[in-house]
Motif scaffolding. Structure first.
Motif, PDB file in Angstrom:
ATOM      1  N   ARG A  14     -27.709  -9.416 -24.936  1.00 14.73           N
ATOM      2  CA  ARG A  14     -29.006 -10.075 -24.689  1.00 14.73           C
ATOM      3  C   ARG A  14     -29.555  -9.726 -23.312  1.00 14.73           C
ATOM      4  N   TRP A  15     -28.675  -9.689 -22.308  1.00 21.25           N
ATOM      5  CA  TRP A  15     -29.087  -9.356 -20.944  1.00 21.25           C
ATOM      6  C   TRP A  15     -28.470  -8.030 -20.485  1.00 21.25           C
ATOM      7  N   GLY A  16     -28.158  -7.181 -21.427  1.00 23.39           N
ATOM      8  CA  GLY A  16     -27.590  -5.883 -21.116  1.00 23.39           C
ATOM      9  C   GLY A  16     -26.113  -5.812 -21.452  1.00 23.39           C
ATOM     10  N   ASP A  17     -25.622  -4.596 -21.607  1.00 22.85           N
ATOM     11  CA  ASP A  17     -24.244  -4.387 -22.049  1.00 22.85           C
ATOM     12  C   ASP A  17     -23.211  -4.609 -20.949  1.00 22.85           C
ATOM     13  N   THR A  18     -23.649  -4.718 -19.700  1.00 19.69           N
ATOM     14  CA  THR A  18     -22.705  -4.927 -18.593  1.00 19.69           C
ATOM     15  C   THR A  18     -23.013  -6.207 -17.823  1.00 19.69           C
ATOM     16  N   ASP A  19     -23.747  -7.119 -18.446  1.00 22.59           N
ATOM     17  CA  ASP A  19     -24.132  -8.365 -17.787  1.00 22.59           C
ATOM     18  C   ASP A  19     -22.902  -9.164 -17.358  1.00 22.59           C
ATOM     19  N   GLN A  20     -22.991  -9.814 -16.180  1.00 20.24           N
ATOM     20  CA  GLN A  20     -21.889 -10.631 -15.680  1.00 20.24           C
ATOM     21  C   GLN A  20     -22.313 -12.072 -15.370  1.00 20.24           C
ATOM     22  N   LEU A  21     -23.570 -12.422 -15.635  1.00 20.63           N
ATOM     23  CA  LEU A  21     -24.064 -13.759 -15.312  1.00 20.63           C
ATOM     24  C   LEU A  21     -24.158 -14.676 -16.525  1.00 20.63           C
ATOM     25  N   GLY A  22     -24.180 -14.119 -17.730  1.00 19.87           N
ATOM     26  CA  GLY A  22     -24.250 -14.967 -18.911  1.00 19.87           C
ATOM     27  C   GLY A  22     -25.481 -15.848 -18.901  1.00 19.87           C
ATOM     28  N   THR A  23     -25.288 -17.117 -19.271  1.00 22.96           N
ATOM     29  CA  THR A  23     -26.417 -18.027 -19.414  1.00 22.96           C
ATOM     30  C   THR A  23     -27.059 -18.407 -18.093  1.00 22.96           C
ATOM     31  N   VAL A  24     -26.464 -18.059 -16.972  1.00 22.43           N
ATOM     32  CA  VAL A  24     -27.126 -18.280 -15.680  1.00 22.43           C
ATOM     33  C   VAL A  24     -28.402 -17.449 -15.605  1.00 22.43           C
ATOM     34  N   ASN A  25     -28.502 -16.401 -16.433  1.00 21.44           N
ATOM     35  CA  ASN A  25     -29.749 -15.645 -16.523  1.00 21.44           C
ATOM     36  C   ASN A  25     -30.921 -16.518 -16.950  1.00 21.44           C
ATOM     37  N   LEU A  26     -30.635 -17.638 -17.596  1.00 23.89           N
ATOM     38  CA  LEU A  26     -31.691 -18.537 -18.055  1.00 23.89           C
ATOM     39  C   LEU A  26     -32.302 -19.347 -16.919  1.00 23.89           C
ATOM     40  N   ILE A  27     -31.669 -19.319 -15.756  1.00 21.64           N
ATOM     41  CA  ILE A  27     -32.200 -20.064 -14.603  1.00 21.64           C
ATOM     42  C   ILE A  27     -33.253 -19.195 -13.932  1.00 21.64           C
ATOM     43  N   THR A  28     -34.475 -19.359 -14.356  1.00 20.23           N
ATOM     44  CA  THR A  28     -35.605 -18.629 -13.810  1.00 20.23           C
ATOM     45  C   THR A  28     -36.094 -19.306 -12.527  1.00 20.23           C
ATOM     46  N   ALA A  29     -37.056 -18.673 -11.859  1.00 22.46           N
ATOM     47  CA  ALA A  29     -37.650 -19.287 -10.669  1.00 22.46           C
ATOM     48  C   ALA A  29     -38.279 -20.633 -11.025  1.00 22.46           C
ATOM     49  N   GLU A  30     -38.862 -20.713 -12.212  1.00 20.44           N
ATOM     50  CA  GLU A  30     -39.450 -21.975 -12.669  1.00 20.44           C
ATOM     51  C   GLU A  30     -38.382 -23.042 -12.853  1.00 20.44           C
TER      52      GLU A  30
END
Length: 293
Positions: A14-30
């Motif tokens: 979902r956030w790339g094949d080498t992502d290391q942040l997982g669902t923390v990617n959902l924490i946007t600036a908003e």
């Protein structure tokens, strides 16, 4: 088993094949701004449990018997100017007495760790090289939401926490969970004194509920049921949530003080802040999450 893991969603890729942040990617600036807006008085509550330390020693002065502990220490007196006390500390990170953040490399699913990296490539004798806990050392900042599953005490032994349980708690709290939120769950349990009893835990349906609502971090005084829940996927929160969704988990959180402050404040939302030490290559690290009002 009534549950088929093939029917469960996955965030692999979902956030790339080498992502290391997982669902923390959902924490946007908003989402971060929404969290910061919850800090109105500056008062803070720790969500970490108090972890006792035991002496790491042997010989005639050692205790004959001792319970297991998550932290053992050796105190030493340097004897050189300036005079100081020093300490050697051995921490068992994933011990139930230690509030800790699980790295995304912590769970192996079919020989792979999130998001589909071969376990042999993610870690080795020198430690974790992909998905280590220190990637969160820069801090996690977002809105926190407390869901109290047992406002009158504690959940029954072996209770299977469902999506309906979480939804009912959100309704009682008069809060709408939003993508990027940190979910703090209180069930009234403590794995240390409650050892030997049937521990309540999250069902696969509850984990799907978190996925559908975009939960970024889960912190609770319960996690997976022990013994596993009948008819459901065993270890759903860790094996499905962490392993397939990359849902960042904080195990061993304590919500008792938070419940009291939320009642006093008349709200179940707050600024959630958590950071781990910058110790490289680990499958998890101790953490002291804060709820700031």
């Amino acid at each position: 088993m009534d549950f088929d893991p093939a029917d469960f969603p996955s965030n692999w890729g979902r956030w790339g094949d080498t992502d290391q942040l997982g669902t923390v990617n959902l924490i946007t600036a908003e989402a971060r701004a929404r969290g910061v807006a919850q800090a109105r008085t500056g008062s803070a509550v720790s969500l970490a449990r108090k972890t006792p330390a035991a002496p790491l020693m042997g010989g005639p002065m050692a205790a004959l018997r001792a319970d297991t502990t998550g932290v053992q220490t050796i105190m030493s007196f340097t004897g050189s100017p300036p005079l100081a006390m020093a300490e050697l500390m051995l921490v068992t990170t994933h011990h139930p007495e230690v509030t800790h953040l699980d790295a995304l490399s912590h769970m192996v699913v079919d020989g792979q760790v999130y998001p589909g990296i071969a376990q042999a490539e993610s870690s080795g004798p020198a430690g974790v090289t992909h998905g280590a806990a220190d990637v969160f050392a820069g801090g996690i900042v977002t809105r926190g939401v407390l869901l109290d599953l047992a406002p009158d005490g504690k959940l029954p032994d072996g209770h299977a926490v469902t999506a309906d349980d979480l939804e009912a708690a959100a309704t009682r709290a008069d809060v709408v969970v939003q993508p990027g939120d940190a979910l703090v769950v209180r069930a009234g349990w403590d794995r240390v004194p409650d050892h030997g009893r049937a521990l309540p835990g999250m069902t696969s349906g509850a984990v799907r509920w978190m996925h559908d609502r975009g939960i970024a971090i889960y912190a609770g005084d319960i996690g997976d049921a022990s013994p596993p829940l009948k008819g459901d996927f065993p270890g759903a929160l860790h094996r499905l949530g962490l392993g397939r969704l990359g849902l960042v988990l904080i195990d061993g959180a304590r919500g008792e003080e938070l419940v009291a402050v939320c009642r006093e404040q008349g709200r179940h939302t707050f600024l959630f802040v958590a950071a781990v030490p910058r110790i490289l290559g680990t499958t998890g690290l101790p953490v002291n999450p804060l709820a700031i009002f």
